[in-house]
Motif scaffolding. Structure first.
Motif, PDB file in Angstrom:
ATOM      1  N   LEU A  85      -6.371   4.413   0.165  1.00  0.00           N
ATOM      2  CA  LEU A  85      -5.154   3.832   0.725  1.00  0.00           C
ATOM      3  C   LEU A  85      -5.017   4.174   2.208  1.00  0.00           C
ATOM      4  N   VAL A  86      -5.372   5.396   2.566  1.00  0.00           N
ATOM      5  CA  VAL A  86      -5.252   5.831   3.963  1.00  0.00           C
ATOM      6  C   VAL A  86      -6.146   5.004   4.865  1.00  0.00           C
ATOM      7  N   ILE A  93       0.839  -1.202   0.000  1.00  0.00           N
ATOM      8  CA  ILE A  93       0.000   0.000   0.000  1.00  0.00           C
ATOM      9  C   ILE A  93       0.873   1.252   0.000  1.00  0.00           C
ATOM     10  N   GLU A  94       1.976   1.213   0.744  1.00  0.00           N
ATOM     11  CA  GLU A  94       2.878   2.362   0.760  1.00  0.00           C
ATOM     12  C   GLU A  94       3.543   2.556  -0.608  1.00  0.00           C
ATOM     13  N   LYS A  95       3.924   1.468  -1.256  1.00  0.00           N
ATOM     14  CA  LYS A  95       4.517   1.579  -2.585  1.00  0.00           C
ATOM     15  C   LYS A  95       3.505   2.139  -3.580  1.00  0.00           C
ATOM     16  N   ILE A  96       2.258   1.738  -3.449  1.00  0.00           N
ATOM     17  CA  ILE A  96       1.199   2.266  -4.317  1.00  0.00           C
ATOM     18  C   ILE A  96       1.033   3.760  -4.075  1.00  0.00           C
ATOM     19  N   ARG A  97       1.049   4.169  -2.804  1.00  0.00           N
ATOM     20  CA  ARG A  97       0.905   5.587  -2.468  1.00  0.00           C
ATOM     21  C   ARG A  97       2.006   6.426  -3.112  1.00  0.00           C
ATOM     22  N   HIS A 117      -6.506  -9.878   0.755  1.00  0.00           N
ATOM     23  CA  HIS A 117      -5.675 -11.082   0.877  1.00  0.00           C
ATOM     24  C   HIS A 117      -4.944 -11.126   2.214  1.00  0.00           C
ATOM     25  N   SER A 118      -4.602  -9.970   2.757  1.00  0.00           N
ATOM     26  CA  SER A 118      -3.927  -9.962   4.055  1.00  0.00           C
ATOM     27  C   SER A 118      -4.839 -10.501   5.148  1.00  0.00           C
ATOM     28  N   ILE A 119      -6.130 -10.194   5.055  1.00  0.00           N
ATOM     29  CA  ILE A 119      -7.098 -10.709   6.025  1.00  0.00           C
ATOM     30  C   ILE A 119      -7.229 -12.224   5.862  1.00  0.00           C
ATOM     31  N   LEU A 155      -5.095  -3.135  -7.069  1.00  0.00           N
ATOM     32  CA  LEU A 155      -4.015  -3.840  -6.380  1.00  0.00           C
ATOM     33  C   LEU A 155      -4.066  -3.571  -4.879  1.00  0.00           C
ATOM     34  N   GLY A 156      -4.339  -2.327  -4.509  1.00  0.00           N
ATOM     35  CA  GLY A 156      -4.419  -1.985  -3.092  1.00  0.00           C
ATOM     36  C   GLY A 156      -5.535  -2.717  -2.379  1.00  0.00           C
TER      37      GLY A 156
END
Length: 297
Positions: A179-180, A23-27, A52-54, A45-46
């Motif tokens: 993203l935030v 998410i940081e790379k996307i930001r 998927h993390s969940i 993607l975000g």
């Protein structure tokens, strides 16, 4: 004796950390992009990383602590039972089934199984997530053209299509706001998981495995190895207090395999020791090999 719990907190939160990193790379990439096609791809993607993390966190927890599985879980097919790993397949089927539920139901199940506060996500954050997920689905399935499915699932934060026949837009501002909120929710989940499972260290997991493999009063982990609590690692072998010489031939084989993987000690392999293992020790050997990665990672 029941199989030991080998869960490690760092492994449990790894999917969350990977999603936060992505998410940081996307930001960072969205700053220099105004092309809506690129912004739409970064948004999708975000959201996928968040979801998927969940799911991956659930899989890790349920695989390591299968008692947390529902009494009645999703059915396993005959081929899955015969050809696969029944536990892993049961976990996979359960998590896949949960992933098709509504977002509030997914979060409710997640907080129940992980035993973290159900209200960890505020009402405002949930409403934002509902709209984000509905927009992602609209992007994938209807080219962002507002339809009744979006209207029904986007919640109170639903947006109105503007121009081009009612098409939603994913611009820099919307992507950033999405993203935030995803980052904020994942960071809170990570914090709660690390607190809830703070005692599930690598040292604890390795000790649990050791006590399962060496079911003998002769062997005591603390007599065999030093540990580095600060770095959560197993350090030196305590050769002066070791009781390995008191082990039987089969137990010595297990110990030799163990230290070969933890400290690189060489040992001479005897065919007699291996072929002399009884049924119980063969099962134990299979379990050790299956989980031997714990000794290295």
């Amino acid at each position: 004796m029941d199989k030991p719990i080998l869960l490690q907190k760092k492994k449990l939160v790894k999917p969350i950390e990977q999603a936060l990193e992505r998410i940081e790379k996307i930001r960072l990439r969205k700053v220099n992009n105004v092309d809506e096609i690129i912004l739409e791809g970064l948004f999708a993607l975000g959201v996928a990383s968040f979801e998927h993390s969940i799911s991956d966190t659930l899989k890790t927890l349920l695989t390591q602590i299968p008692d947390k599985l529902d009494l009645k879980t999703e059915p396993i097919t005959k081929s899955q039972l015969i050809d696969g790993n029944p536990l892993n397949q049961a976990v996979e089927n359960k998590v896949n089934a949960i992933s098709y539920k509504s977002l509030p139901d997914i979060i409710k199940y997640f907080t129940k199984v992980t035993d973290i506060p159900e209200k960890i996500i505020t009402e405002d954050e949930m409403n934002q997530l509902l709209e984000i997920k509905a927009t992602r689905n609209l992007l994938i399935h209807n080219n962002l053209m507002v339809n009744p499915i979006y209207e029904e699932t986007a919640g109170p934060n639903k947006r109105s299509g503007n121009g081009n026949g009612g098409r939603l837009r994913i611009n820099q501002d919307y992507l950033f706001e999405s993203l935030v909120v995803m980052r904020t929710v994942l960071e809170k989940i990570k914090t709660e998981l690390l607190e809830k499972y703070k005692d599930f260290t690598k040292i604890k997991a390795v000790k649990n495995l050791f006590n399962y493999i060496f079911k003998t009063p002769v062997m005591n982990f603390d007599h065999e190895f030093d540990v580095d609590e600060e770095n959560d690692t197993i350090s030196a072998i305590k050769r002066n207090t070791s009781h390995k010489e008191d082990l039987s031939s089969s137990e010595r084989l297990f110990f030799d395999i163990w230290v070969a993987h933890t400290h690189g000690d060489r040992f001479e392999f005897s065919r007699g020791e291996f072929f002399g293992l009884d049924k119980n020790n063969i099962k134990k050997m299979a379990y050790l090999i299956e989980n031997i990665y714990i000794l290295k990672t």
